[in-house]
Motif scaffolding. Structure first.
Motif, PDB file in Angstrom:
ATOM      1  N   ILE A   1       0.859  -1.181   0.000  1.00  0.00           N
ATOM      2  CA  ILE A   1       0.000   0.000   0.000  1.00  0.00           C
ATOM      3  C   ILE A   1       0.895   1.231   0.000  1.00  0.00           C
ATOM      4  N   ILE A   2       0.669   2.105  -0.969  1.00  0.00           N
ATOM      5  CA  ILE A   2       1.383   3.381  -0.986  1.00  0.00           C
ATOM      6  C   ILE A   2       0.337   4.456  -0.758  1.00  0.00           C
ATOM      7  N   ASN A   3       0.450   5.125   0.371  1.00  0.00           N
ATOM      8  CA  ASN A   3      -0.534   6.142   0.715  1.00  0.00           C
ATOM      9  C   ASN A   3       0.114   7.512   0.595  1.00  0.00           C
ATOM     10  N   GLY A   4      -0.232   8.212  -0.464  1.00  0.00           N
ATOM     11  CA  GLY A   4       0.355   9.530  -0.722  1.00  0.00           C
ATOM     12  C   GLY A   4      -0.569  10.660  -0.316  1.00  0.00           C
ATOM     13  N   GLY A   5      -1.424  10.415   0.647  1.00  0.00           N
ATOM     14  CA  GLY A   5      -2.288  11.482   1.138  1.00  0.00           C
ATOM     15  C   GLY A   5      -3.460  11.732   0.213  1.00  0.00           C
ATOM     16  N   LYS A   6      -3.805  13.012   0.066  1.00  0.00           N
ATOM     17  CA  LYS A   6      -5.019  13.389  -0.679  1.00  0.00           C
ATOM     18  C   LYS A   6      -4.988  12.897  -2.119  1.00  0.00           C
ATOM     19  N   GLY A   7      -6.112  12.364  -2.582  1.00  0.00           N
ATOM     20  CA  GLY A   7      -6.190  11.903  -3.966  1.00  0.00           C
ATOM     21  C   GLY A   7      -7.017  10.653  -4.049  1.00  0.00           C
ATOM     22  N   PRO A   8      -7.254  10.170  -5.267  1.00  0.00           N
ATOM     23  CA  PRO A   8      -8.085   8.975  -5.441  1.00  0.00           C
ATOM     24  C   PRO A   8      -7.358   7.698  -5.024  1.00  0.00           C
ATOM     25  N   ALA A   9      -8.116   6.615  -4.880  1.00  0.00           N
ATOM     26  CA  ALA A   9      -7.538   5.329  -4.475  1.00  0.00           C
ATOM     27  C   ALA A   9      -7.841   4.278  -5.531  1.00  0.00           C
ATOM     28  N   VAL A  10      -6.853   3.419  -5.784  1.00  0.00           N
ATOM     29  CA  VAL A  10      -6.996   2.386  -6.813  1.00  0.00           C
ATOM     30  C   VAL A  10      -6.502   1.053  -6.263  1.00  0.00           C
ATOM     31  N   LEU A  11      -7.126  -0.010  -6.714  1.00  0.00           N
ATOM     32  CA  LEU A  11      -6.747  -1.369  -6.307  1.00  0.00           C
ATOM     33  C   LEU A  11      -6.300  -2.165  -7.541  1.00  0.00           C
ATOM     34  N   PHE A  12      -5.130  -2.782  -7.438  1.00  0.00           N
ATOM     35  CA  PHE A  12      -4.669  -3.721  -8.470  1.00  0.00           C
ATOM     36  C   PHE A  12      -4.546  -5.095  -7.831  1.00  0.00           C
ATOM     37  N   THR A  13      -5.252  -6.065  -8.378  1.00  0.00           N
ATOM     38  CA  THR A  13      -5.172  -7.431  -7.863  1.00  0.00           C
ATOM     39  C   THR A  13      -4.637  -8.366  -8.948  1.00  0.00           C
ATOM     40  N   GLY A  14      -3.791  -9.295  -8.510  1.00  0.00           N
ATOM     41  CA  GLY A  14      -3.257 -10.327  -9.401  1.00  0.00           C
ATOM     42  C   GLY A  14      -3.263 -11.654  -8.668  1.00  0.00           C
ATOM     43  N   GLY A  15      -3.015 -12.709  -9.383  1.00  0.00           N
ATOM     44  CA  GLY A  15      -2.923 -14.011  -8.734  1.00  0.00           C
ATOM     45  C   GLY A  15      -4.201 -14.434  -8.028  1.00  0.00           C
ATOM     46  N   VAL A  16      -5.332 -13.886  -8.465  1.00  0.00           N
ATOM     47  CA  VAL A  16      -6.612 -14.387  -7.941  1.00  0.00           C
ATOM     48  C   VAL A  16      -6.751 -15.860  -8.328  1.00  0.00           C
ATOM     49  N   HIS A  17      -6.230 -16.170  -9.517  1.00  0.00           N
ATOM     50  CA  HIS A  17      -6.046 -17.570  -9.925  1.00  0.00           C
ATOM     51  C   HIS A  17      -4.544 -17.840  -9.980  1.00  0.00           C
ATOM     52  N   GLY A  18      -4.122 -18.883  -9.300  1.00  0.00           N
ATOM     53  CA  GLY A  18      -2.685 -19.117  -9.135  1.00  0.00           C
ATOM     54  C   GLY A  18      -1.969 -19.575 -10.394  1.00  0.00           C
ATOM     55  N   ASP A  19      -2.723 -20.016 -11.418  1.00  0.00           N
ATOM     56  CA  ASP A  19      -2.090 -20.449 -12.669  1.00  0.00           C
ATOM     57  C   ASP A  19      -2.117 -19.337 -13.714  1.00  0.00           C
ATOM     58  N   GLU A  20      -2.238 -18.074 -13.238  1.00  0.00           N
ATOM     59  CA  GLU A  20      -2.217 -16.904 -14.120  1.00  0.00           C
ATOM     60  C   GLU A  20      -1.096 -16.015 -13.617  1.00  0.00           C
ATOM     61  N   TYR A  21       0.000 -15.948 -14.384  1.00  0.00           N
ATOM     62  CA  TYR A  21       1.260 -15.465 -13.826  1.00  0.00           C
ATOM     63  C   TYR A  21       1.606 -14.026 -14.175  1.00  0.00           C
ATOM     64  N   GLU A  22       1.085 -13.522 -15.301  1.00  0.00           N
ATOM     65  CA  GLU A  22       1.505 -12.201 -15.770  1.00  0.00           C
ATOM     66  C   GLU A  22       1.205 -11.134 -14.725  1.00  0.00           C
ATOM     67  N   SER A  23       0.032 -11.224 -14.101  1.00  0.00           N
ATOM     68  CA  SER A  23      -0.373 -10.228 -13.101  1.00  0.00           C
ATOM     69  C   SER A  23       0.567 -10.246 -11.897  1.00  0.00           C
ATOM     70  N   GLN A  24       0.971 -11.437 -11.490  1.00  0.00           N
ATOM     71  CA  GLN A  24       1.818 -11.566 -10.306  1.00  0.00           C
ATOM     72  C   GLN A  24       3.165 -10.878 -10.544  1.00  0.00           C
ATOM     73  N   ILE A  25       3.694 -11.060 -11.765  1.00  0.00           N
ATOM     74  CA  ILE A  25       4.978 -10.437 -12.116  1.00  0.00           C
ATOM     75  C   ILE A  25       4.811  -8.919 -12.232  1.00  0.00           C
ATOM     76  N   ALA A  26       3.790  -8.493 -12.985  1.00  0.00           N
ATOM     77  CA  ALA A  26       3.641  -7.067 -13.300  1.00  0.00           C
ATOM     78  C   ALA A  26       3.331  -6.242 -12.048  1.00  0.00           C
ATOM     79  N   ILE A  27       2.415  -6.713 -11.217  1.00  0.00           N
ATOM     80  CA  ILE A  27       2.011  -5.909 -10.055  1.00  0.00           C
ATOM     81  C   ILE A  27       3.156  -5.821  -9.048  1.00  0.00           C
ATOM     82  N   SER A  28       3.854  -6.938  -8.809  1.00  0.00           N
ATOM     83  CA  SER A  28       4.947  -6.854  -7.828  1.00  0.00           C
ATOM     84  C   SER A  28       6.091  -5.997  -8.367  1.00  0.00           C
ATOM     85  N   ARG A  29       6.331  -6.054  -9.693  1.00  0.00           N
ATOM     86  CA  ARG A  29       7.397  -5.196 -10.245  1.00  0.00           C
ATOM     87  C   ARG A  29       7.042  -3.716 -10.089  1.00  0.00           C
TER      88      ARG A  29
END
Ligand SMILES: [Zn+2]
Length: 314
Positions: A19-47
């Motif tokens: 979580i990066i909280n930079g104070g005032k401004g909108p909030a966004v959620l990025f989720t990956g690996g909801v399915h464990g056999d889907e790998y691109e999201s896991q790499i991209a979000i953690s990078r």
């Protein structure tokens, strides 16, 4: 998440979250690996989580690169702890199984905080998708319009507004319940890491952050063909080709390919009886291949193909 077991009475499983909280401004959620056999999201979000300079953030970025961590570590769609598909567990249950408890936490603690939710999937072991963002059919024309704009800024080659078989218990449905703008994606599949899909996910995340003005910069929404994200639709179950019986499916198509109703989609083989002719399977509508099968063996009722068509505006 609490995970009591033999030999670990008070154990927990630590699901990764940044979580990066930079104070005032909108909030966004990025989720990956909801399915464990889907790998691109896991790499991209953690990078992206490692790369963002917190000083540059105005607003809040919540990133879960591997939501169903036990499934991600096992490289499986279903959670090995409770056997569930996490994306069929929302809104969850605080006293339920591992996935149900985790779903309840995301539903009640995270979703109410965010204006935009981007849940990044690829098609897992069982299918391969045309590289796309996806969104649900919703009743509100304004929401559709704003979601189209979000998808154009995520900037996958396609955005598919789709009718799904079982969509009420997904992360996307949870975001919609909380009034957040919501897209998901299907980038890649066949159980491997597709290099161009990782790039699309990384650029998409970065673009959404810029579009929301959480970080500075201009989104890059260009496509290799010079156009923009193509708006597509999957209107109802006629777009789905379900296996009429168990067998070995030989598809005659690849994702993105244009097809016509009546074209031969493939042959369903019955290898147990070598002399039996395979069953021809035909497409029922015109369009383009959105989802192609990845597994060879199919069971009656498995999806062998899903067809997308140009979005017709209603
Ligand atoms: Zn998925």
């Amino acid at each position: 998440m609490p995970q009591s077991r033999d030999g670990g009475a008070w154990s927990v499983i630590e699901v990764p979250i940044a979580i990066i909280n930079g104070g005032k401004g909108p909030a966004v959620l990025f989720t990956g690996g909801v399915h464990g056999d889907e790998y691109e999201s896991q790499i991209a979000i953690s990078r992206i989580a490692r790369q963002i300079d917190p000083q540059s953030v105005r607003g809040k970025i919540i990133m879960l690169p591997a939501v169903d961590l036990p499934a991600a570590v096992a490289g499986r769609r279903m959670c090995p702890i409770d056997g569930r598909d996490f994306n069929r567990c929302m809104p969850g249950d605080a006293r339920g199984s591992f996935c149900q408890m985790l779903a309840h936490y995301i539903e009640t603690t995270i979703m109410p905080q965010v204006e935009v939710s981007v849940d990044i999937h690829s098609a897992g072991n069982s299918m391969e998708a045309a590289l796309c963002s996806i969104m649900h059919w919703v009743d509100d024309a304004k929401v559709i319009e704003r979601t189209h704009v979000l998808a154009e800024h995520f900037a996958a080659p396609y955005n598919v507004m789709f009718w799904g078989v079982d969509e009420t218990a997904t992360v996307s449905a949870s975001a919609e319940r909380h009034g957040a703008l919501s897209i998901s994606t299907e980038i890649g599949g066949y159980g491997r890491v597709r290099p161009d899909a990782v790039r699309i996910a990384e650029r998409g995340i970065s673009n959404v952050l810029k579009w929301m003005k959480i970080v500075d910069g201009k989104p890059d929404i260009s496509q290799p063909n010079g156009g923009r994200t193509k708006q597509m639709q999957v209107r109802d179950q006629r777009s789905y080709l379900f296996a009429p019986s168990d067998g070995l499916f030989e598809p005659l198509f690849l994702p993105e390919q244009e097809i016509r109703a009546g074209d031969l989609a493939g042959n369903l083989h019955f290898i147990e009886e070598w002399a039996r002719e395979p069953q021809p399977i035909e497409f029922q509508i015109d369009g383009y291949i959105w989802m192609a099968p990845g597994s060879g063996r199919v069971k009656k009722g498995d999806v062998m193909a899903v067809i997308m068509q140009d979005y017709d505006g209603h």
